[in-house]
Structures are given as C-alpha cells and as structure tokens.
Design a protein around this motif. Structure first.
Motif, PDB file in Angstrom:
ATOM      1  N   VAL A   1      18.228 -24.587   1.286  1.00 41.39           N
ATOM      2  CA  VAL A   1      18.810 -23.646   2.113  1.00 41.39           C
ATOM      3  C   VAL A   1      18.741 -22.406   1.185  1.00 41.39           C
ATOM      4  N   TYR A   2      19.220 -22.548  -0.116  1.00 45.83           N
ATOM      5  CA  TYR A   2      18.971 -21.266  -0.899  1.00 45.83           C
ATOM      6  C   TYR A   2      17.579 -20.641  -0.810  1.00 45.83           C
ATOM      7  N   LEU A   3      16.542 -21.237  -0.940  1.00 45.55           N
ATOM      8  CA  LEU A   3      15.230 -20.680  -1.120  1.00 45.55           C
ATOM      9  C   LEU A   3      14.776 -20.296   0.241  1.00 45.55           C
ATOM     10  N   LEU A   4      15.021 -21.163   1.395  1.00 42.03           N
ATOM     11  CA  LEU A   4      14.659 -20.510   2.577  1.00 42.03           C
ATOM     12  C   LEU A   4      15.550 -19.480   3.123  1.00 42.03           C
ATOM     13  N   THR A   5      16.681 -19.367   2.981  1.00 37.04           N
ATOM     14  CA  THR A   5      17.581 -18.092   3.285  1.00 37.04           C
ATOM     15  C   THR A   5      16.712 -16.992   2.590  1.00 37.04           C
ATOM     16  N   THR A   6      16.687 -16.826   1.137  1.00 33.06           N
ATOM     17  CA  THR A   6      16.132 -15.862   0.541  1.00 33.06           C
ATOM     18  C   THR A   6      14.800 -15.675   1.304  1.00 33.06           C
ATOM     19  N   PHE A   7      14.033 -16.049   1.551  1.00 31.83           N
ATOM     20  CA  PHE A   7      12.850 -16.212   2.064  1.00 31.83           C
ATOM     21  C   PHE A   7      12.610 -15.420   3.251  1.00 31.83           C
ATOM     22  N   PHE A   8      13.516 -15.965   4.318  1.00 27.24           N
ATOM     23  CA  PHE A   8      13.610 -15.535   5.621  1.00 27.24           C
ATOM     24  C   PHE A   8      14.267 -14.083   5.610  1.00 27.24           C
ATOM     25  N   ARG A   9      15.020 -13.761   4.791  1.00 23.89           N
ATOM     26  CA  ARG A   9      15.539 -12.258   4.663  1.00 23.89           C
ATOM     27  C   ARG A   9      14.435 -11.232   4.493  1.00 23.89           C
ATOM     28  N   THR A  10      13.383 -11.813   4.040  1.00 24.92           N
ATOM     29  CA  THR A  10      12.136 -10.754   3.661  1.00 24.92           C
ATOM     30  C   THR A  10      11.337 -10.677   4.852  1.00 24.92           C
ATOM     31  N   VAL A  11      11.523 -11.400   6.041  1.00 21.10           N
ATOM     32  CA  VAL A  11      10.719 -11.388   7.083  1.00 21.10           C
ATOM     33  C   VAL A  11      11.186  -9.763   7.812  1.00 21.10           C
ATOM     34  N   PRO A  12      10.355  -9.081   8.304  1.00 19.47           N
ATOM     35  CA  PRO A  12      10.671  -7.795   8.843  1.00 19.47           C
ATOM     36  C   PRO A  12      11.567  -8.126   9.887  1.00 19.47           C
ATOM     37  N   LYS A  13      12.591  -7.012  10.118  1.00 17.36           N
ATOM     38  CA  LYS A  13      13.513  -7.108  11.297  1.00 17.36           C
ATOM     39  C   LYS A  13      12.782  -7.016  12.505  1.00 17.36           C
ATOM     40  N   GLU A  14      11.682  -5.991  12.482  1.00 19.89           N
ATOM     41  CA  GLU A  14      11.019  -5.598  13.716  1.00 19.89           C
ATOM     42  C   GLU A  14      10.457  -6.812  14.293  1.00 19.89           C
ATOM     43  N   LEU A  15       9.947  -7.944  13.771  1.00 18.07           N
ATOM     44  CA  LEU A  15       9.392  -8.889  14.371  1.00 18.07           C
ATOM     45  C   LEU A  15      10.507  -9.646  15.425  1.00 18.07           C
ATOM     46  N   PHE A  16      11.703  -9.652  14.596  1.00 20.20           N
ATOM     47  CA  PHE A  16      12.920 -10.543  15.495  1.00 20.20           C
ATOM     48  C   PHE A  16      13.013  -9.787  16.640  1.00 20.20           C
ATOM     49  N   GLU A  17      13.369  -8.146  16.268  1.00 18.46           N
ATOM     50  CA  GLU A  17      13.719  -7.478  17.637  1.00 18.46           C
ATOM     51  C   GLU A  17      12.551  -7.538  18.729  1.00 18.46           C
ATOM     52  N   SER A  18      11.426  -7.495  18.316  1.00 17.77           N
ATOM     53  CA  SER A  18      10.308  -7.455  19.242  1.00 17.77           C
ATOM     54  C   SER A  18      10.434  -8.875  20.059  1.00 17.77           C
ATOM     55  N   ALA A  19      10.624  -9.870  19.386  1.00 16.07           N
ATOM     56  CA  ALA A  19      10.493 -11.168  20.042  1.00 16.07           C
ATOM     57  C   ALA A  19      11.597 -11.294  20.939  1.00 16.07           C
ATOM     58  N   LYS A  20      12.686 -10.698  20.649  1.00 16.56           N
ATOM     59  CA  LYS A  20      14.010 -10.766  21.624  1.00 16.56           C
ATOM     60  C   LYS A  20      13.920  -9.996  22.644  1.00 16.56           C
TER      61      LYS A  20
ATOM     62  N   MET B   1       7.290 -17.567  -5.987  1.00 17.32           N
ATOM     63  CA  MET B   1       7.401 -16.041  -6.032  1.00 17.32           C
ATOM     64  C   MET B   1       7.942 -15.529  -4.776  1.00 17.32           C
ATOM     65  N   ALA B   2       7.881 -16.065  -3.863  1.00 17.85           N
ATOM     66  CA  ALA B   2       8.222 -15.523  -2.677  1.00 17.85           C
ATOM     67  C   ALA B   2       9.788 -15.298  -2.521  1.00 17.85           C
ATOM     68  N   GLY B   3      10.192 -14.143  -2.060  1.00 16.73           N
ATOM     69  CA  GLY B   3      11.528 -13.807  -1.966  1.00 16.73           C
ATOM     70  C   GLY B   3      12.242 -13.299  -3.257  1.00 16.73           C
ATOM     71  N   ALA B   4      11.364 -13.207  -4.196  1.00 19.61           N
ATOM     72  CA  ALA B   4      11.848 -12.483  -5.584  1.00 19.61           C
ATOM     73  C   ALA B   4      11.783 -11.002  -5.488  1.00 19.61           C
ATOM     74  N   ILE B   5      10.778 -10.695  -4.493  1.00 21.95           N
ATOM     75  CA  ILE B   5      10.406  -9.219  -4.418  1.00 21.95           C
ATOM     76  C   ILE B   5      10.449  -8.790  -3.045  1.00 21.95           C
ATOM     77  N   LYS B   6      11.356  -8.004  -2.531  1.00 23.42           N
ATOM     78  CA  LYS B   6      11.375  -7.470  -1.326  1.00 23.42           C
ATOM     79  C   LYS B   6      10.790  -6.297  -0.988  1.00 23.42           C
TER      80      LYS B   6
END
Length: 289
Positions: A168-187, A284-289
């Motif tokens: 959960v910790y690793l995936l939460t960190t990774f999911f937060r790096t996904v651009p918000k524009e993708l979520f907004e466009s999908a919605k 390395m994913a999620g370590a750098i935003k």
C-alpha cells in the motif's frame, strides 16, 4: 597565458583527479561488496557439484569432476517437488490477494478525497514495524477456533496481511506521481474510479507492481515461522520448512544439502533475473516526482 588562467586550469585538473579518485573508490567498494555477496553462492554451487568423498578431501576447492547425482537424489529421493508446489501455491495466492487489496487501498488514499486518508496511510505504514512473532499467539488461537490450521487459505490470508502494508505504501507513493490531468480527462469522458484504475493507473504502474511481486514473492518463499506454526501437516509442508527437516536428516551429507539449497534458490533467482529491469525501475519510481 596569464597566471589566473594557469591557476584555473590547475584547479580544474585537481577537481577532475579528485572526481576520478572518488569514482574509483566507489567502484572498488562495490566490487568488494559484490565479491563478498557472491562467495557464499559460489561455494554452495561448487559444493553441490562434488561427491561426498571429494568434499571430505577438499572442502574449499573446485570440483575435479562435477556431478549431478546430488540434484537427482534431492529431486527423486525426497518430497522436494511437493514442498516447492506448496510454496508456489502460497506465493501465488498471497501475492495476488495482496496486490488486489493494495491497488484498491492505494488508489483510494492517493486519488480519492475523504477524511482521515493520511491517518489511514500512516496506520497502514506503521504496521510494517510490527514483527510477525508478536501476532503468532492470537492468530493461532483464532485459527484454531476457525479450523484454519494446516489450510492453504489460512496461511495465504496471513501472508497477504503481512505484505500488504508495504504494498500500500509503495503503490500510494507511485499513484501520486501519475499526472492529475489523466484522471480529470478520464472523468470528463465518464469513466468511474474502477475503470480509471484498471485502464490508466495499473498499466502505468507496471514497474511498481513487478517490484511488489518480486519482493513479496521472495518474502513468502523464504518464510519459515508462519509455515511451521500454521501448516503442521506433512502434506502442506513448504519448501523452507522442508529444507529444515532435510538439513537435519542429511546433516553429514553437505553436498546433498547444498544441492537442495541450490534448487530452493533457483525459482526466486529466475524471477528476479526475468523482471530485473522493471524491478529496478519500480524501486526508483515515486522517489522523484
């Protein structure tokens, strides 16, 4: 050439020399660390290729005539394959269950607005610091009452619970790096959260998912404590529990024992090599935003 230019060039040469020296020291330390890490593995493989007589004469040298009799004896004369199958069932079941739960939880914490989500993440992360041994007694009492001792599903639930907080910790960190524009466009296109998770987030999260599969599989595969306590039937014995019995039975036959260790290590080694590229990217994913 002026004196200032000469001094500047001199400083640059010294800086380059210091950088080269630092790089050489780092490479030397890494080489030494790699050598120290590989020596036990090399010794294990070389010993497994020796006969009992040759090992008694020369314990540290290379085998004069490598043999495969020890591997045949391990696979044919002992229930090694059955132990490996039991471990494989636990690995697949617990890792799959943990991945499903972790993806849903991490997406909710990372991308859904609700009160207390950071507290929920903090509580989940804090569970990583709880050693499994402190939960053995209450879990054993509960499993005895539920008649889950020596069952695959009972052990799978325990393993999934142990590896889920890190997932959960690793995936939460990774999911937060996904651009918000993708979520907004999908919605805007009418996609719901589950569809966004399935069609957008998970494909982008392949390195993190592969990392979790490798790390969690290694943990479950190598675990001994849970396997011994909650899988007491001989037919449900896992590989690590079986190796402990195997080692005690063949304590004086070191090459045979080492052959068993090589076979036990091979599946996780192959898994890591197969997904090494994604594994490193996932760490390395999620370590750098």
């Amino acid at each position: 050439m002026t004196m200032s230019e000469i001094a500047t060039q001199d400083r640059r040469r010294r800086a380059r020399a210091q950088t080269a020296l630092g790089d050489a020291l780092k490479q030397g330390v890494l080489l030494i660390a790699s050598f120290v890490a590989l020596v036990p593995t090399f010794y294990m493989i070389m010993t497994a290729l020796k006969s009992e007589e040759e090992y008694a004469i020369d314990k540290l040298g290379l085998p004069d005539a490598p043999i495969l009799d020890n591997f045949r004896a391990v696979l044919v004369d002992s229930p090694f394959l059955a132990w490996m199958l039991n471990s494989f069932i636990l690995v697949v079941g617990s890792v799959a269950l943990s991945i499903v739960v972790s993806c849903l939880a991490a997406y909710a914490i990372a991308r859904m607005e609700f009160k207390g989500r950071e507290t929920l993440l903090a509580l989940s992360t804090s569970l990583m610091a709880v050693p499994p041994v402190v939960m053995i007694v209450p879990l054993f009492v509960l499993y005895t009452q539920l008649d889950l001792i020596s069952t695959y599903q009972g052990a799978i639930i325990i393993y999934a619970g142990l590896i889920t907080p890190f997932s959960v910790y690793l995936l939460t960190t990774f999911f937060r790096t996904v651009p918000k524009e993708l979520f907004e466009s999908a919605k805007l296109d009418g996609a719901g959260d589950l569809l966004i998770l399935w069609k957008i987030v998970l494909p982008l999260s392949l390195p993190a998912l592969v990392t979790l599969v490798v790390v969690n599989s290694l943990y479950v595969w190598n675990d001994l404590l849970i396997a011994i306590i909650f899988l007491q039937e001989d037919a449900k014995r896992t590989l690590m529990a079986g190796i402990s019995v195997f080692q005690g039975r063949y304590n004086n036959q070191v090459p045979l024992t080492m052959a068993g260790m090589v076979i036990a290590s091979a599946p996780m080694f192959i898994l890591y090599i197969a997904f090494q590229k994604h594994f490193i990217r996932g760490l390395m994913a999620g370590a750098i935003k």
